[in-house]
Design a protein around this motif. Structure first.
Motif, PDB file in Angstrom:
ATOM      1  N   ILE A 118       0.840  -1.205   0.000  1.00 54.93           N
ATOM      2  CA  ILE A 118       0.000   0.000   0.000  1.00 54.93           C
ATOM      3  C   ILE A 118       0.876   1.255   0.000  1.00 54.93           C
ATOM      4  N   PHE A 119       1.907   1.266   0.841  1.00 52.35           N
ATOM      5  CA  PHE A 119       2.818   2.405   0.891  1.00 52.35           C
ATOM      6  C   PHE A 119       3.446   2.653  -0.487  1.00 52.35           C
ATOM      7  N   LEU A 120       3.974   1.588  -1.096  1.00 52.40           N
ATOM      8  CA  LEU A 120       4.632   1.734  -2.394  1.00 52.40           C
ATOM      9  C   LEU A 120       3.649   2.155  -3.486  1.00 52.40           C
ATOM     10  N   ASN A 121       2.435   1.650  -3.398  1.00 58.48           N
ATOM     11  CA  ASN A 121       1.421   2.042  -4.386  1.00 58.48           C
ATOM     12  C   ASN A 121       1.067   3.523  -4.231  1.00 58.48           C
ATOM     13  N   ASN A 122       0.989   3.993  -2.987  1.00 56.26           N
ATOM     14  CA  ASN A 122       0.736   5.422  -2.748  1.00 56.26           C
ATOM     15  C   ASN A 122       1.913   6.269  -3.247  1.00 56.26           C
ATOM     16  N   ARG A 123       3.130   5.764  -3.051  1.00 51.67           N
ATOM     17  CA  ARG A 123       4.285   6.487  -3.556  1.00 51.67           C
ATOM     18  C   ARG A 123       4.276   6.496  -5.086  1.00 51.67           C
ATOM     19  N   ALA A 124       3.820   5.419  -5.692  1.00 47.65           N
ATOM     20  CA  ALA A 124       3.696   5.383  -7.156  1.00 47.65           C
ATOM     21  C   ALA A 124       2.718   6.458  -7.626  1.00 47.65           C
ATOM     22  N   ALA A 125       1.623   6.641  -6.878  1.00 46.73           N
ATOM     23  CA  ALA A 125       0.647   7.686  -7.228  1.00 46.73           C
ATOM     24  C   ALA A 125       1.303   9.059  -7.174  1.00 46.73           C
ATOM     25  N   THR A 126       2.102   9.286  -6.162  1.00 48.13           N
ATOM     26  CA  THR A 126       2.809  10.563  -6.044  1.00 48.13           C
ATOM     27  C   THR A 126       3.786  10.745  -7.197  1.00 48.13           C
ATOM     28  N   ASN A 127       4.499   9.680  -7.528  1.00 44.99           N
ATOM     29  CA  ASN A 127       5.441   9.760  -8.647  1.00 44.99           C
ATOM     30  C   ASN A 127       4.736  10.068  -9.966  1.00 44.99           C
ATOM     31  N   ILE A 128       3.543   9.551 -10.144  1.00 42.09           N
ATOM     32  CA  ILE A 128       2.777   9.864 -11.357  1.00 42.09           C
ATOM     33  C   ILE A 128       2.431  11.349 -11.372  1.00 42.09           C
TER      34      ILE A 128
ATOM     35  N   TYR B 138      -3.065  -7.339  -5.598  1.00 42.79           N
ATOM     36  CA  TYR B 138      -3.386  -5.947  -5.287  1.00 42.79           C
ATOM     37  C   TYR B 138      -3.779  -5.230  -6.578  1.00 42.79           C
ATOM     38  N   ALA B 139      -5.077  -5.209  -6.845  1.00 41.05           N
ATOM     39  CA  ALA B 139      -5.592  -4.651  -8.102  1.00 41.05           C
ATOM     40  C   ALA B 139      -5.201  -3.187  -8.287  1.00 41.05           C
ATOM     41  N   ARG B 140      -5.206  -2.429  -7.211  1.00 40.64           N
ATOM     42  CA  ARG B 140      -4.874  -1.002  -7.324  1.00 40.64           C
ATOM     43  C   ARG B 140      -3.441  -0.782  -7.815  1.00 40.64           C
ATOM     44  N   ALA B 141      -2.537  -1.683  -7.468  1.00 38.85           N
ATOM     45  CA  ALA B 141      -1.153  -1.556  -7.944  1.00 38.85           C
ATOM     46  C   ALA B 141      -1.093  -1.812  -9.456  1.00 38.85           C
ATOM     47  N   TYR B 142      -1.910  -2.755  -9.934  1.00 41.09           N
ATOM     48  CA  TYR B 142      -1.974  -2.972 -11.387  1.00 41.09           C
ATOM     49  C   TYR B 142      -2.527  -1.727 -12.092  1.00 41.09           C
ATOM     50  N   ILE B 143      -3.538  -1.114 -11.489  1.00 38.90           N
ATOM     51  CA  ILE B 143      -4.133   0.095 -12.067  1.00 38.90           C
ATOM     52  C   ILE B 143      -3.109   1.227 -12.073  1.00 38.90           C
ATOM     53  N   ARG B 144      -2.380   1.373 -10.975  1.00 38.46           N
ATOM     54  CA  ARG B 144      -1.386   2.446 -10.882  1.00 38.46           C
ATOM     55  C   ARG B 144      -0.291   2.252 -11.920  1.00 38.46           C
ATOM     56  N   ARG B 145       0.193   1.004 -12.038  1.00 41.42           N
ATOM     57  CA  ARG B 145       1.248   0.737 -13.018  1.00 41.42           C
ATOM     58  C   ARG B 145       0.714   0.914 -14.435  1.00 41.42           C
ATOM     59  N   SER B 146      -0.530   0.524 -14.654  1.00 38.10           N
ATOM     60  CA  SER B 146      -1.162   0.730 -15.957  1.00 38.10           C
ATOM     61  C   SER B 146      -1.189   2.200 -16.328  1.00 38.10           C
ATOM     62  N   SER B 147      -1.519   3.035 -15.363  1.00 34.62           N
ATOM     63  CA  SER B 147      -1.558   4.474 -15.590  1.00 34.62           C
ATOM     64  C   SER B 147      -0.179   5.008 -15.971  1.00 34.62           C
ATOM     65  N   ALA B 148       0.852   4.552 -15.266  1.00 31.84           N
ATOM     66  CA  ALA B 148       2.217   4.990 -15.577  1.00 31.84           C
ATOM     67  C   ALA B 148       2.650   4.488 -16.954  1.00 31.84           C
ATOM     68  N   PHE B 149       2.287   3.242 -17.279  1.00 32.95           N
ATOM     69  CA  PHE B 149       2.602   2.722 -18.610  1.00 32.95           C
ATOM     70  C   PHE B 149       1.919   3.553 -19.689  1.00 32.95           C
ATOM     71  N   GLU B 150       0.664   3.899 -19.455  1.00 33.08           N
ATOM     72  CA  GLU B 150      -0.069   4.689 -20.445  1.00 33.08           C
ATOM     73  C   GLU B 150       0.588   6.058 -20.633  1.00 33.08           C
ATOM     74  N   LYS B 151       1.035   6.663 -19.544  1.00 31.28           N
ATOM     75  CA  LYS B 151       1.684   7.975 -19.634  1.00 31.28           C
ATOM     76  C   LYS B 151       2.985   7.907 -20.440  1.00 31.28           C
ATOM     77  N   THR B 152       3.609   6.742 -20.479  1.00 28.53           N
ATOM     78  CA  THR B 152       4.839   6.568 -21.257  1.00 28.53           C
ATOM     79  C   THR B 152       4.548   5.928 -22.618  1.00 28.53           C
ATOM     80  N   GLU B 153       3.276   5.935 -23.004  1.00 23.07           N
ATOM     81  CA  GLU B 153       2.809   5.434 -24.297  1.00 23.07           C
ATOM     82  C   GLU B 153       3.121   3.952 -24.511  1.00 23.07           C
ATOM     83  N   ARG B 154       3.103   3.199 -23.432  1.00 25.16           N
ATOM     84  CA  ARG B 154       3.298   1.745 -23.503  1.00 25.16           C
ATOM     85  C   ARG B 154       1.929   1.092 -23.294  1.00 25.16           C
ATOM     86  N   THR B 155       1.064   1.288 -24.295  1.00 27.78           N
ATOM     87  CA  THR B 155      -0.333   0.872 -24.146  1.00 27.78           C
ATOM     88  C   THR B 155      -0.498  -0.637 -24.057  1.00 27.78           C
ATOM     89  N   GLU B 156       0.384  -1.392 -24.689  1.00 28.43           N
ATOM     90  CA  GLU B 156       0.271  -2.849 -24.607  1.00 28.43           C
ATOM     91  C   GLU B 156       0.424  -3.307 -23.160  1.00 28.43           C
TER      92      GLU B 156
END
Length: 154
Positions: free
Chosen positions: A22-32, A54-72
């Motif tokens: 949870i901590f790391l996922n929240n930090r990922a949100a901040t990094n985004i 942890y579904a929210r971590a997949y969502i967070r990483r998905s968001s970061a991937f999308e921001k870097t245009e790694r849609t796959e």
């Protein structure tokens, strides 16, 4: 001397894995929010090592991937989150949206590839005074196979 690194990690994982995730996922949100997308991906990676469900971590990483245009990769992660939370309407909407973006990306890639192949074919056929325009292809609706015919008039 015995190595204690893996043992300590296992102990931390057992006692604090979910909280650390949870901590790391929240930090990922901040990094985004700070547009540090690679750091966000790394944080989500570790969160998922600590808690692979942890579904929210997949969502967070998905968001970061999308921001870097790694849609796959973004689509892969949102689909995994949807497996974990199949009734989540927001995740389902994200999956549909990302699938459309990925389909468009693949179609564009296919068109670019076909254009390059046509250019290559024309450069080779040009040595014989021909081009791909001299050929017609017709798909057989029953078998899906193609027949190619040569038209000298073009």
């Amino acid at each position: 001397m015995q190595q204690q690194g893996p043992a300590i990690f296992e102990l931390l994982h057992q006692e604090y894995g979910d909280k650390l995730a949870i901590f790391l996922n929240n930090r990922a949100a901040t990094n985004i929010l700070l547009e540090r997308f690679e750091d966000a991906i790394k944080d989500a990676d570790v969160a998922l090592i600590l808690n692979p469900r942890y579904a929210r971590a997949y969502i967070r990483r998905s968001s970061a991937f999308e921001k870097t245009e790694r849609t796959e990769e973004a689509l892969r992660d949102v689909k995994k989150a949807l497996e974990l939370e199949p009734s989540n309407a927001n995740i389902r909407k994200s999956a549909i949206r990302l699938q459309k973006i990925e389909d468009e990306r693949l179609e564009k890639l296919k068109e670019e590839t076909m254009s390059k192949l046509k250019d290559l074919g024309n450069s080779l056929l040009g040595n014989f005074g021909m081009s791909l325009d001299n050929f017609n292809t017709v798909q057989d609706p029953k078998t899906g196979s193609y027949s190619i015919s040569f038209n000298q008039g073009k």
